[in-house]
Write a protein that holds these residues in place. Sequence first.
Motif, PDB file in Angstrom:
ATOM      1  N   UNK A  67       1.535   5.436  -7.148  1.00  0.00           N
ATOM      2  CA  UNK A  67       1.366   5.879  -5.754  1.00  0.00           C
ATOM      3  C   UNK A  67      -0.080   6.287  -5.494  1.00  0.00           C
ATOM      4  N   UNK A  68      -0.712   6.916  -6.475  1.00  0.00           N
ATOM      5  CA  UNK A  68      -2.118   7.298  -6.335  1.00  0.00           C
ATOM      6  C   UNK A  68      -3.021   6.067  -6.280  1.00  0.00           C
ATOM      7  N   UNK A  69      -2.667   5.025  -7.032  1.00  0.00           N
ATOM      8  CA  UNK A  69      -3.414   3.772  -6.956  1.00  0.00           C
ATOM      9  C   UNK A  69      -3.334   3.185  -5.550  1.00  0.00           C
ATOM     10  N   UNK A  70      -2.131   3.136  -4.988  1.00  0.00           N
ATOM     11  CA  UNK A  70      -1.957   2.593  -3.645  1.00  0.00           C
ATOM     12  C   UNK A  70      -2.743   3.411  -2.623  1.00  0.00           C
ATOM     13  N   UNK A  71      -2.753   4.730  -2.769  1.00  0.00           N
ATOM     14  CA  UNK A  71      -3.497   5.591  -1.842  1.00  0.00           C
ATOM     15  C   UNK A  71      -4.997   5.346  -1.959  1.00  0.00           C
ATOM     16  N   UNK A  72      -5.485   5.153  -3.185  1.00  0.00           N
ATOM     17  CA  UNK A  72      -6.912   4.903  -3.382  1.00  0.00           C
ATOM     18  C   UNK A  72      -7.324   3.578  -2.757  1.00  0.00           C
ATOM     19  N   UNK A  73      -6.489   2.572  -2.881  1.00  0.00           N
ATOM     20  CA  UNK A  73      -6.790   1.260  -2.299  1.00  0.00           C
ATOM     21  C   UNK A  73      -6.798   1.340  -0.776  1.00  0.00           C
ATOM     22  N   UNK A  74      -5.904   2.139  -0.213  1.00  0.00           N
ATOM     23  CA  UNK A  74      -5.831   2.290   1.248  1.00  0.00           C
ATOM     24  C   UNK A  74      -7.103   2.890   1.830  1.00  0.00           C
ATOM     25  N   UNK A  75      -7.860   3.612   1.014  1.00  0.00           N
ATOM     26  CA  UNK A  75      -9.100   4.232   1.475  1.00  0.00           C
ATOM     27  C   UNK A  75     -10.276   3.253   1.490  1.00  0.00           C
ATOM     28  N   UNK A 117       6.848  -1.563 -10.144  1.00  0.00           N
ATOM     29  CA  UNK A 117       6.261  -0.399  -9.463  1.00  0.00           C
ATOM     30  C   UNK A 117       5.019  -0.778  -8.656  1.00  0.00           C
ATOM     31  N   UNK A 118       4.111  -1.468  -9.314  1.00  0.00           N
ATOM     32  CA  UNK A 118       2.835  -1.787  -8.662  1.00  0.00           C
ATOM     33  C   UNK A 118       3.049  -2.754  -7.494  1.00  0.00           C
ATOM     34  N   UNK A 119       3.888  -3.752  -7.696  1.00  0.00           N
ATOM     35  CA  UNK A 119       4.141  -4.716  -6.629  1.00  0.00           C
ATOM     36  C   UNK A 119       4.790  -4.043  -5.426  1.00  0.00           C
TER      37      UNK A 119
END
Length: 254
Positions: A67-75, A117-119
């Motif tokens: 979830x933290x990876x997805x949030x970082x990419x969104x930034x 998870x990642x997908x």
Amino acid sequence: MTPIAIVTGASSGIGAATARRLAAEGFHVVAAARRTDRLEALVKDITAAGGTATAVACDVTSDESVAELAAAVAELAGPLTLLVNNAGGARGLDPVETGSVADWQWMYDVNVLGTLRVTQALLPALVASGAGTVVVLSSTAGFIVYEGGGGYAAAKHAQTALAGTLRLELSGRPVRVIEIDPGMVKTDEFGLVRFGGDADKAQSVYAGVADPLVAEDIADCVAWCATRPHHVNVDRLVVRPLAQAAQHKVHRVL
């Protein structure tokens, strides 16, 4: 805006080579893995070569970390158009009769549930880009079994099933799913992880094989598939070294 590509398991081997190659192809690469020191070194290498990249610590076995990876990419600025599910690995070469349940569980969690998870976390952004691509790094073990490889083959069979099912379920939406299945690839860490750090056992797998595949060969496959026109979907790419005619047929010069 520069398209974004995420590569999991980017701290070494195929993941690191793929991150470098995709940066050279013009992607802003998000290099994701647990070992941040290696990721930072990788980002420096990519930057020095004229590319752009971001290091993000990520453990694909953790919902919170993904979830933290997805949030970082969104930034980040730019559309997410490519996800390379590379994180994975093997542990042990024991027969089913005596195989470690813990090893089997680890292989399933990293290879299969990690990809899941990642997908799941990044799929909304891939769809929103209008031209998304999911690459699943599986293995020839995803469709052929061999003695001692039950746990790894079971995990890779499941990962292959995940990729095929996802492709069916995304039909009509702007995301293609590509599965890449390498045979013998000689990297620094795969064998060491499989054999608990025993370098001699890790090297013995490639004894007499003149030219096994290397990480850059697989990175080349990923880049080629990912840079085809978006209406072109390479469903499955199987790649082996010339010396490996089949899972059990390897030419060795001893």
